[in-house]
Scaffold this active site. Structure first.
Site, PDB file in Angstrom:
ATOM      1  N   THR A 274       1.940 -13.830  -1.285  1.00 22.39           N
ATOM      2  CA  THR A 274       2.797 -12.809  -1.911  1.00 22.39           C
ATOM      3  C   THR A 274       2.250 -11.440  -1.535  1.00 22.39           C
ATOM      4  O   THR A 274       1.127 -11.321  -1.055  1.00 22.39           O
ATOM      5  CB  THR A 274       2.751 -12.878  -3.453  1.00 22.39           C
ATOM      6  N   ASP A 275       3.022 -10.391  -1.778  1.00 18.37           N
ATOM      7  CA  ASP A 275       2.441  -9.059  -1.703  1.00 18.37           C
ATOM      8  C   ASP A 275       1.668  -8.832  -3.015  1.00 18.37           C
ATOM      9  O   ASP A 275       1.752  -9.635  -3.955  1.00 18.37           O
ATOM     10  CB  ASP A 275       3.515  -7.979  -1.472  1.00 18.37           C
ATOM     11  N   TRP A 276       0.933  -7.755  -3.064  1.00 18.23           N
ATOM     12  CA  TRP A 276       0.048  -7.453  -4.208  1.00 18.23           C
ATOM     13  C   TRP A 276       0.847  -7.519  -5.522  1.00 18.23           C
ATOM     14  O   TRP A 276       1.711  -6.691  -5.763  1.00 18.23           O
ATOM     15  CB  TRP A 276      -0.556  -6.074  -3.996  1.00 18.23           C
ATOM     16  N   ASN A 277       0.575  -8.513  -6.318  1.00 21.14           N
ATOM     17  CA  ASN A 277       1.228  -8.701  -7.621  1.00 21.14           C
ATOM     18  C   ASN A 277       2.756  -8.787  -7.522  1.00 21.14           C
ATOM     19  O   ASN A 277       3.451  -8.536  -8.504  1.00 21.14           O
ATOM     20  CB  ASN A 277       0.812  -7.584  -8.594  1.00 21.14           C
ATOM     21  N   SER A 278       3.298  -9.134  -6.355  1.00 20.18           N
ATOM     22  CA  SER A 278       4.765  -9.176  -6.278  1.00 20.18           C
ATOM     23  C   SER A 278       5.325 -10.343  -7.096  1.00 20.18           C
ATOM     24  O   SER A 278       6.484 -10.306  -7.501  1.00 20.18           O
ATOM     25  CB  SER A 278       5.253  -9.232  -4.825  1.00 20.18           C
TER      26      SER A 278
END
Ligand code: BGC
Length: 738
Positions: A274-278
């Site tokens: 995932t992207d950062w905390n996506s």
């Protein structure tokens, strides 16, 4: 140039490209064996990616983390790795990741600048250099290349991609994947690439970062997905989901994107992060109820690893117990992670040689490659009365906030840049010219004009003035969108002030995006657009200014007159009322005019129709003439190959390189087709007076598109083709496909 490079003959880069040992099947077999020995908790631990500073040691020892990011100190990396390898029950090594976006220690031009080279070879070399340097510090996974096709320069992240064209983005992306991953992922200097952000992130509404996108399935498939497909086919090891939602579904929870397209249609077998905390952000989107729900949705959609939401590690065990996520999904994810770790050779060699980083020859081939890339990336936009090049030895005024800003010239995402090696234009110009230095402004947003009189006085004593303007690094990149794209602070006034001296004025723009510089163009005789050129930007720009090399960069994005024109891109569909060129502009409208539709075409009353400069545009110190494109055959079968050539001549007085661009239009389709699409390009170097025939081959299958039946096909019919030096030049020739 030699003074900047310690060892031009060192073969550090080539030496790293040695052959591969160990097969992919072996990695899969070993991953299956290991998976069979893992508890559910251990599996979930592998799916957790955590940033430095989050209690990593304990998590690593407990087997609760599979990958770390933002740790670049080899000693610290080894300590966490030791905890994972020696203290956790199964001793599974961590993968160390980092945003190595345009270089690690040696910073190359920002990716948008690299795209302006239209030179995949130099881009691949840059990525190889980055991999050699990053791997020596223990980083074996980079979150690059960014493949987001982006058509709105207000979006700060245009700096990180290759601009508005899917074909250029694909070629640059593939070059980076090859460069990072080398011949074999298992080599110590190979770094797994991560193609991001999947998908459509570059189409953020209004250019505001993280924003929603409205992309139809057809446009997604025709425009935004092709670079991902190309790089997935080229063997990119990992992929990152994007923050945005498309048509209401956030990418991190989008099963259609992550399973139906990526896995089932494309058959890609890499690992998805995932992207950062996506995953966690799906709560704010209003797609997930809470963190537990977001973890369930992400894993069921096809995500393998969670970057920094902690939702997987906190909730997956319970979700499996409750039957909301099957253990089969977990096994799928963990297998992808383990296979990557085996392919990278981490089980055999988990630790970083703490002395390796000291052994890397940063000053040799690495700086030479960064210099070459910066040289090729600068785009000459204007050169009236041959203001450039400026004769060596002349007395020049150097001014402007970007002339001596070693940090700013590296651009966005240059965390690990080695400032000792950064050479500014001021330093490099001093080696060539008698320089009078008056900064004029301290930084790009500076509005204090109190030293302008000194600048003007200095200009009057010089033979020519070079004004370095643009953006500080922080003004582009993630979360740095702008609604006004004019030069910030008093930079335009500085150019205007220098122009008052009557001396030739050269403006050099160093920025993270195409700015709206129309009014500044009027106040200078020449303008070189250098983007943020990185470590070796200074020597490259100085060598262009003195004419040692002629500029050869071409714009990877359309340059606007005004931010209000965005989004604006060359490969758009036609309206039913294409612009005729005879439009009535604001000042032509009579006072009290009655209701009229003023020419009835698609344009702005104030800025007209055209951009300031089209995609693919860029001048050189020479000039080129193009002959008429010669097609081997004007009638082609759908399984045939189009062969076309053109006579190119250097009609000027100096050696120069032209980027020959091949564009095609599919005249009539079952759905409307773009007015032009880039299909091939090539850099051609010619001596003055020299000419050569430049030939291209294009399989007709590459004219396929997603048609009215949502099928990827070549539709028979008439086509037009251009061979030219930019997207707005050249006369078309016709051909047809049967
Ligand atoms: C960015 C990614 C980046 C990640 C890790 C995110 O905010 O969108 O592109 O790779 O952070 O640093």
């Amino acid at each position: 140039m030699k003074k900047y490079f310690r060892n031009l003959t060192a073969a550090a880069v080539l030496a790293s490209l040695v052959s591969c040992s160990g097969t992919s099947d072996e990695a899969e077999r070993k991953a299956d064996e290991l998976l069979a020995r893992m508890t559910l908790r251990e599996k979930i631990g592998q799916m957790n990616q955590v940033s430095g500073g989050y209690g990593l040691m304990d998590m690593a020892a407990a087997g609760e983390v599979g990958s770390i990011l933002n740790c670049v100190d080899p000693v610290e990396i080894n300590a966490v790795q030791k905890a994972a390898v020696e203290e956790s029950r199964l001793g599974i090594p961590l993968i160390v990741s980092r945003d190595v976006i345009h270089g690690f220690r040696t910073i190359f031009p920002i990716p948008l600048g690299q795209a302006a080279t239209f030179d995949p070879e130099i881009v691949e070399r840059g990525a190889r250099v980055a991999a050699v340097e990053a791997c020596a510090s223990g980083v074996r996974w980079t979150f690059s290349p960014m493949l987001d096709v982006a058509r709105d320069p207000r979006w700060g992240r245009v700096a990180e991609g290759s601009g508005e064209d899917p074909y250029l983005t694909s070629l640059m992306g593939m070059a980076m994947v090859r460069g990072y991953q080398g011949d074999c992922l298992g080599e110590e200097s190979s770094m797994a690439a991560c193609i991001k952000h999947f998908a459509g992130y570059g189409a953020a509404e209004g250019g505001r970062d993280y924003n929603s996108t409205m992309i139809s399935e057809r446009s997604l498939r025709n425009t935004y997905l092709p670079p991902f497909k190309a790089c997935a086919d080229a063997g990119a090891a990992t992929l990152m989901t994007s923050f945005n939602e498309i048509d209401g579904v956030p990418s991190t929870g989008n099963r259609w994107l992550l399973k139906d397209i990526l896995r089932d249609e494309w058959g890609w077998d890499g690992m998805v992060v995932t992207d950062w905390n996506s995953a966690g952000e799906m709560i704010a989107h209003g797609f997930s109820r809470d963190l537990e729900h977001s973890a369930e949705q992400a894993v069921n959609a096809g995500v393998d690893m969670d970057m920094m939401s902690f939702g997987f590690i906190s909730h997956l065990e319970q979700l499996v117990k409750d039957g909301a996520v099957s253990e089969k999904e977990i096994d799928r994810a963990v297998r992808n992670i383990l296979v990557l770790k085996y392919r990278l050779g981490l089980f055999d060699n988990p630790y970083v040689d703490t002395e390796a980083s000291a052994k890397v020859d940063y000053a040799g081939e690495h700086l030479e490659a960064a210099y070459q890339c910066a040289l090729e990336s600068a785009v000459l936009l204007k050169n009236d009365d041959s203001a450039l090049p400026i004769k060596c030895g002349s007395r020049i005024l150097v001014t402007g906030p970007l002339a001596d800003a070693p940090y700013e010239q590296m651009g966005t995402w240059a965390f690990d840049g080695q400032k000792e090696h950064t050479v500014t234009p001021l330093a490099a110009l001093r080696q060539i010219y008698d320089v009078i230095w008056e900064p004029g402004l301290v930084y790009s947003r500076d509005k204090d004009k109190s030293s302008f009189s000194k600048v003007r006085a200095a200009a009057s004593k010089a033979d020519a003035a070079v004004v370095f303007v643009g953006e500080e690094a922080i003004l582009s990149g993630e979360a740095h969108s702008l609604s006004d794209l004019c030069l910030q602070g008093a930079q335009s006034e500085l150019i205007a002030e220098v122009a008052k001296s009557g001396k030739p004025v050269v403006a050099v723009v160093m920025a993270g995006r195409p700015l709206t510089i129309e009014r500044d163009l009027a106040n200078c005789d020449a303008m070189l657009y250098a983007f943020h050129p990185g470590t070796m930007g200074g020597p490259a720009i100085a060598d262009l200014i003195c004419g040692k090399v002629s500029p050869s960069g071409k714009l990877p994005m359309t340059m606007l007159r005004d931010a209000g024109q965005a989004p604006f891109y060359y490969n758009h569909n036609n309206t039913g009322r294409p612009c005729s060129g005879n439009e009535t502009l604001l000042h032509d409208i009579p006072v009290g005019a009655g209701q009229t539709s003023l020419g009835c075409t698609s344009y702005y009353l104030d800025t007209g129709y055209g951009p300031l400069f089209p995609f693919g545009y860029g001048l050189s110190y020479s000039s080129f003439s193009y002959g008429k494109p010669e097609l081997e055959s004007c009638v082609l079968e759908r399984d045939g190959i189009l062969r076309v050539s053109v006579l190119l001549e250097n009609t000027g007085n100096c050696a120069a390189t032209e980027v020959v661009q091949l564009y095609v239009q599919d005249c009539v389709g079952s759905v409307v087709r773009p007015v032009k699409e880039l299909k091939r390009f090539r850099r051609v170097a010619l001596a003055p007076g020299e000419s050569c025939t430049v030939g291209f081959e294009l399989p007709v299958s590459e004219l396929a598109f997603w048609n009215a039946d949502m099928k990827h096909v070549v539709e028979p019919g008439d086509f037009r083709l251009w061979l030219a030096g930019d997207s707005a030049s050249g006369e078309p020739v016709g051909f047809c496909v049967r």
